[in-house]
Enzyme design. Structure first.
Site, PDB file in Angstrom:
ATOM      1  N   HIS A   1      26.683  -9.808 -11.772  1.00 28.01           N
ATOM      2  CA  HIS A   1      28.014  -9.203 -11.904  1.00 28.01           C
ATOM      3  C   HIS A   1      28.695  -9.025 -10.548  1.00 28.01           C
ATOM      4  CE1 HIS A   1      26.093  -5.125 -11.236  1.00 28.01           C
ATOM      5  NE2 HIS A   1      27.230  -4.943 -10.618  1.00 28.01           N
TER       6      HIS A   1
ATOM      7  N   ASP B   1      21.677 -10.306 -16.013  1.00 29.52           N
ATOM      8  CA  ASP B   1      22.440  -9.963 -14.802  1.00 29.52           C
ATOM      9  C   ASP B   1      21.587 -10.233 -13.564  1.00 29.52           C
ATOM     10  OD1 ASP B   1      24.350  -9.018 -13.080  1.00 29.52           O
ATOM     11  OD2 ASP B   1      24.164  -6.902 -13.663  1.00 29.52           O
TER      12      ASP B   1
ATOM     13  N   GLY C   1      28.360   0.038  -5.383  1.00 26.44           N
ATOM     14  CA  GLY C   1      27.953  -0.466  -4.079  1.00 26.44           C
ATOM     15  C   GLY C   1      26.463  -0.726  -3.987  1.00 26.44           C
TER      16      GLY C   1
ATOM     17  N   SER D   1      24.774  -2.188  -6.544  1.00 24.82           N
ATOM     18  CA  SER D   1      24.475  -3.308  -7.433  1.00 24.82           C
ATOM     19  C   SER D   1      23.729  -4.421  -6.713  1.00 24.82           C
ATOM     20  CB  SER D   1      25.768  -3.889  -7.999  1.00 24.82           C
ATOM     21  OG  SER D   1      26.280  -3.085  -9.012  1.00 24.82           O
ATOM     22  N   GLY D   2      22.795  -5.021  -7.440  1.00 21.77           N
ATOM     23  CA  GLY D   2      22.032  -6.140  -6.895  1.00 21.77           C
ATOM     24  C   GLY D   2      20.828  -5.719  -6.095  1.00 21.77           C
TER      25      GLY D   2
END
Length: 283
Positions: free
Chosen positions: A76, A125, A220, A222-223
């Site tokens: 995403h 994701d 912030g 994410s991932g």
């Protein structure tokens, strides 16, 4: 709300090629943390990376180094971003501002989103980034081990989440932007499904957080990785994916379950495979 912003004892390293990273992955010699909700020390999480857009000039997502040429992150993060030449990956970074003596940077040559990523449900994701050049491992830059196919995840297991995201909904991480760490427990699929609605949680997702709230990832982060320490190594079981608000009571965070993607990752990384670790069920 998107966050563009764990496991039992690992007894078996497996799959052809996984031994390429066995002696290096998941080692964080500078990490001695016990509790969460604080700034991380330099080198505590040596696989953590910061993704920056040259166009915007700032951090927008996290990720994890998984061998000397590849990074794993969330799909995403790239829903409106597809140009690898506009991406810079910072490794060994401690703060988003000021001098980072142990830091290096790399460009990206490939952004590979999972072909079945669903922008609505956030199922699958996960994204792989191929760096422009290999990196040399140090105490501050080192790959994480990955939970392998068939791994089991026990409710209540303490996991660590890290990132440079907001410290609360709409509240920026204060200057100089030190990497943050916090420990959270895994939440069972049955409990998470009841809290976040049955259709929201797929077999490719895992949940973690305190049911009373207070500690969570946020925009912030994410991932970035969700990991746990087993023996001498750290294993990544989740990728920060999505949640409803940040650290709200009864609303645990949702993470991409890394173990579901061993075959996909291995099909793309032909040599020097990441160190996959199969997590057996408790008992």
């Amino acid at each position: 709300m998107m966050r563009s912003g764990c496991v039992a004892l690992a007894l078996l390293l497996f799959v052809k090629g996984s031994f390429c990273q066995r002696n290096v992955c998941g080692r964080a010699t500078l990490n001695n943390r016990i509790v969460g909700g604080q700034s991380a020390t330099s080198g505590a999480w040596p696989w953590q990376v910061s993704l920056h857009s040259l166009s915007f000039g700032s951090h927008f997502c996290g990720g994890s180094l998984i061998n000397n040429l590849w990074v794993i992150t969330a799909a995403h993060c790239f829903e409106s971003f597809s140009d690898p030449s506009d991406l810079v990956v910072y490794l060994g970074r401690q703060t988003q501002e000021g001098y980072n003596p142990n830091e290096i940077s790399r460009g990206v040559t490939k952004i590979i989103n999972h072909p079945k990523y669903d922008t609505v449900t956030k199922n699958n994701d996960i994204t792989l980034l191929r760096l422009s050049r290999t990196v040399t491992f140090t105490n501050y830059i080192r790959p994480v081990c990955l939970a392998g196919q068939g791994s089991s995840f026990v409710s209540g297991t303490r996991c660590w989440i890290t990132g440079w995201g907001n410290i609360n909904s709409g509240v920026w991480l204060p200057s100089p932007g030190v990497l943050q760490e916090v420990a959270v427990p895994l939440v069972s699929r049955s409990v998470c499904t009841k809290l976040l609605q049955p259709q929201a949680i797929t077999q490719n997702m895992i949940c973690a957080g305190f049911l009373e709230g207070g500690k969570d990832t946020c925009q912030g982060d994410s991932g970035g990785p969700m990991v746990t320490k087993q023996g001498a190594i750290w294993i990544q079981s989740g990728i920060t994916s999505w949640g409803v608000g940040c650290a709200q009571p009864g609303l645990p965070g949702v993470y991409t379950m890394v173990s579901q993607y061993q075959a996909w990752i291995s099909s793309l990384i032909k040599t020097n495979l990441p160190g996959f670790v199969r997590i057996p069920s408790a008992g």
